[in-house]
Design an enzyme around this catalytic site. Structure first.
Site, PDB file in Angstrom:
ATOM      1  CB  CYS A  84      -5.561 -15.094  -7.765  1.00 25.45           C
ATOM      2  SG  CYS A  84      -7.167 -14.338  -8.051  1.00 25.45           S
ATOM      3  CG  HIS A 139      -3.222 -16.087 -11.447  1.00 24.58           C
ATOM      4  ND1 HIS A 139      -4.136 -15.287 -10.787  1.00 24.58           N
ATOM      5  CD2 HIS A 139      -2.424 -15.232 -12.156  1.00 24.58           C
ATOM      6  CE1 HIS A 139      -3.918 -14.028 -11.074  1.00 24.58           C
ATOM      7  NE2 HIS A 139      -2.881 -13.974 -11.916  1.00 24.58           N
ATOM      8  CG  ASN A 285      -8.809 -14.393  -3.294  1.00 25.91           C
ATOM      9  OD1 ASN A 285      -7.930 -14.704  -4.074  1.00 25.91           O
ATOM     10  ND2 ASN A 285      -9.972 -13.894  -3.711  1.00 25.91           N
TER      11      ASN A 285
END
Length: 459
Positions: A84, A139, A285
């Site tokens: 991430c 994130h 991803n």
């Protein structure tokens, strides 16, 4: 995959050198309706094979099918990392995430973060006159919503609504969202719908306030990352084609993403901004690899091998669709390799602003316009990933080389044109190709401050 035609300077990809072609665009790529609006929709752990338009046999994604039919579907579009945080940093900065100082996913509270000095797409577009909004999973730092580290507004977002990592306790009724620095408390609904609603509510207000101002929306879903939770009605609709509750939940989770995209497209049309808006849909991803979501059962990677945290194709090749009415040819397909970093140069060309120095990015505008002969190309694509062990990968023409371990423990070489599943290791049969690509790895390597440098490939 078609062979790459080398048109950039040596190490043009992921080393920050200038790509042959225009450095800047003196005016927006599409001026009829003013500077084009840009919407990037990013999923979390969505696999290459999870969408109906990418071959999934059971999951229904009618809105994404329509997006693909009305735009361009990329077969060889890569993320910048198999997890991430670095993937998102690479997308926002147009740089290898390792060069931007983020090597792995960022747990809560960690000192790691995307540096305030990094030039992001949002910063550049804001300077070019765009209104900017981020909604969803951030994130890009460990200390979320803290003055100790840069937050989304420091990265150029006028309005932001998000979480540090996952939606907690799950996608359903999350309680950890923050809006412009203020926690919002308990929410009712499912994360992707809440995230999309926030972005669209912001856009409605923005259109009333400044209808002619171009906008950039970064909509980052939490789905289908664990822990999965989906609307009961959707879960029930997959009961006949799933083997158990977990699988039905997962199928419904992807379908709920599709519904949120449908809401986006309907709103753009209602607000009459759809014809001058580029929408890019992708994932950060490969699919999650928790034990209860066995890839043999879910088949989220489709024809690819590997999942999240791997540098095989299943970990880094993403389902990606671009839609831009009257510009992108309907139902077109592109098999030229691109990656997340290319969104930076693309956004700069659309906004008519200079591309920042030291980015690893080529504009994909020629491809979107069907002008493949004018498309700049990367010399090669490079990844390195630090987690448990050190891994590197290079894609050059049809070749893919993976090195695992700090001391050349395992070298894998695959011909992706013949072996998309990466089953036949040709490293011993093609030592000249392997050595050439190992040398590229050495040149592209970015030393980690807390890891020793891998053994040199030079003898």
């Amino acid at each position: 995959m078609k062979s790459l035609i080398i048109r950039s300077l040596i190490l043009g990809c992921l080393l920050g050198t200038t790509i042959l072609g225009k450095k800047t665009s003196p005016s927006p790529a599409n001026t009829k309706g003013g500077k084009p609006n840009i919407v990037v929709v990013l999923c979390d752990d969505l696999g290459y094979g999870d969408l109906e338009c990418y071959g999934h046999p059971h999951i229904k994604t009618p809105h994404l099918n329509k997006l693909s039919q009305g735009g361009i579907r990329f077969t060889d579009f890569y993320s910048t990392a198999p997890v991430c945080s670095p993937s998102r940093v690479g997308l926002l900065t147009g740089r290898s995430p390792n060069r931007a100082g983020v090597y792995d996913w960022i747990p809560p509270g960690r000192a790691v973060h995307m540096r305030a000095s990094e030039v992001t797409i949002a910063k550049l577009l804001k300077e070019a006159g765009y209104a900017t909004c981020m909604s969803g999973k951030w994130h890009c730092n460990g200390k979320f919503n803290s003055q100790q580290q840069p937050q989304p507004d420091d990265a150029g977002f006028d309005h932001w609504f998000g979480t540090q990592n996952n939606a907690n306790p799950s996608h359903e009724n999350p309680r950890n969202f923050v809006r412009n620095g203020k926690p919002v408390g308990n929410l009712k609904g499912f994360s992707c719908q809440l995230v999309m609603d926030e972005a669209l509510n912001w856009l409605k207000g923005q259109q009333k306030k400044a209808p002619k101002q171009p906008f950039f929306m970064y909509v980052a879903f939490h789905e289908p990352h664990e822990p999965v939770a989906s609307p009961r009605k959707l879960v029930k609709s997959y009961s006949d084609v799933s083997r158990n509750e977990n699988e039905a939940q997962y199928f419904a989770n992807v379908a709920n993403i599709d519904a949120a995209v449908g809401k986006l497209m309907a709103a753009l049309k209602t607000m009459k901004v759809d014809e001058n808006t580029l929408v890019v849909f992708t994932s950060d991803n490969g699919p999650h690899n928790e034990a209860k979501h066995n890839p043999e059962r879910f088949n989220p990677s489709g024809p690819l091998r590997g999942m999240k945290r791997t540098l095989t194709e299943g970990g880094i090749r993403m389902p990606t669709i671009a839609w831009w009415p009257k510009t992108v040819a309907k139902g077109s397909q592109c098999d030229q390799p691109f990656y997340f970093g290319d969104l930076m140069a693309t956004a700069c060309e659309l906004a008519g602003t200079a591309k920042p120095k030291n980015v690893d990015s080529v504009s994909i505008i020629p491809t979107l316009k069907g002008q493949a002969d004018k498309q700049a190309r990367h010399d090669f694509l490079y990844w390195e990933f630090y987690e448990r062990t050190f891994r590197q990968a290079v894609v050059l023409d049809n070749w893919k080389l993976i090195r695992s371990g700090m001391d050349d423990e395992r070298i894998e070489l695959y011909d992706l044109s013949q072996d998309i599943h990466e089953d036949k290791n040709l490293a011993k049969e093609k030592p000249d190709v392997a050595q050439k690509m190992l040398a590229m790895m050495e040149k592209a390597h970015v030393p980690h401050p807390n890891w020793r440098t891998p053994r040199s490939v030079k003898k």
